[in-house]
Design a protein around this motif. Sequence first.
Motif, short mmCIF file in Angstrom:
data_model
loop_
_atom_site.label_atom_id
_atom_site.label_comp_id
_atom_site.label_asym_id
_atom_site.label_seq_id
_atom_site.Cartn_x
_atom_site.Cartn_y
_atom_site.Cartn_z
N VAL A 113 -25.11 0.43 69.25
CA VAL A 113 -25.49 1.79 68.88
C VAL A 113 -27.01 1.95 68.79
O VAL A 113 -27.50 3.08 68.72
N PRO A 116 -27.58 1.74 73.57
CA PRO A 116 -26.27 1.68 74.22
C PRO A 116 -26.39 1.52 75.73
O PRO A 116 -27.42 1.83 76.33
N TYR A 193 -19.95 6.72 67.13
CA TYR A 193 -20.69 7.98 67.23
C TYR A 193 -21.72 8.10 66.12
O TYR A 193 -22.89 8.44 66.37
N ASN A 196 -24.72 5.92 66.77
CA ASN A 196 -25.57 6.48 67.81
C ASN A 196 -26.33 7.70 67.30
O ASN A 196 -27.53 7.87 67.59
N GLU A 239 -31.13 13.18 74.36
CA GLU A 239 -30.62 11.83 74.12
C GLU A 239 -29.21 11.88 73.55
O GLU A 239 -28.37 11.02 73.85
N HIS A 240 -28.93 12.89 72.73
CA HIS A 240 -27.58 13.06 72.20
C HIS A 240 -26.59 13.33 73.33
O HIS A 240 -25.48 12.78 73.34
N ARG A 242 -26.94 12.32 76.42
CA ARG A 242 -26.80 11.07 77.19
C ARG A 242 -25.85 10.10 76.49
O ARG A 242 -24.96 9.53 77.12
N ARG A 243 -26.03 9.94 75.20
CA ARG A 243 -25.18 8.99 74.48
C ARG A 243 -23.75 9.50 74.36
O ARG A 243 -22.81 8.70 74.39
N SER A 244 -23.59 10.80 74.23
CA SER A 244 -22.23 11.36 74.18
C SER A 244 -21.51 11.11 75.50
O SER A 244 -20.30 10.86 75.52
#
Length: 271
Positions: A113, A116, A193, A196, A239-240, A242-244
Amino acid sequence: MKTLNNHVILFDNECPMCYAYTKAFVKTGMLAEDGREAYQQMPDHICPQVDRQRAANEIALVNTENGEVSYGIQSLFKIIAHAMPFFKPLFLFGPFVYLMRKFYAFISYNRKVIIPAAVKANSIQPSFKLHYRLAYLLFTWLLTAYVLTAYAHLLTSFVPLGSPYREYLICGGQMIFQGSIILFYKKGKLWDYLGNMMTISFAGSLLLLPALLLGECLSMPGIFFILYFLMVAGLMFLEHLRRSKLLKLGWIMSLTWALYRLIVLGLIFSV
């Protein structure tokens, strides 16, 4: 520096941090050119005694001559002490070893996290340790809120200052808000989640530090600090997203992430 020959370190090739520091060991001559392998492609002949799940949790160092395996912080100590022997007394000092073992575990069990990467099919993943994830959430929450509390003093031309605990309540409230939504949306992704999300918040607070330091040294117009804050918030949103995508969560968590911030902003101005 002396090279530790006849040893192979087994790193996680899905972990950018692991890839980088093991490559640094080779480049600096601490390990031989053939002294690193991804545990995902570990040849069977290297060492049949390697615990593959433990190697996923704690990086393994294998002595290819006698089959001896060390794990985690002891692997790193062995490489560094061989290259720089003056560190050996420190690496035998009990309190230091204990603290570094805990620090290593804190990073290792949260590495997925922190930075990632896409998970490959059928690869062995590190075990999940709830207490280390909770410690990470607490750590990032407190530091993020501390920086935001300091930065709020630079935004008083546009945003009311509020109480000293406002940012702590906002950061903590977002974990509760987003956590409640993902519990109904995809319960199995809750801790990944939240980890992250708090990494994004923590990274955003680090990006605010240059402007915060600038505000301490120079007299700058308030518009500069609000525009800088909005730029950081925009980068955090990207970035949120991308990580999602990596977590296969779609758009909903990013939309609620932005919605929470809009609700909070409305409440701040309505008080």
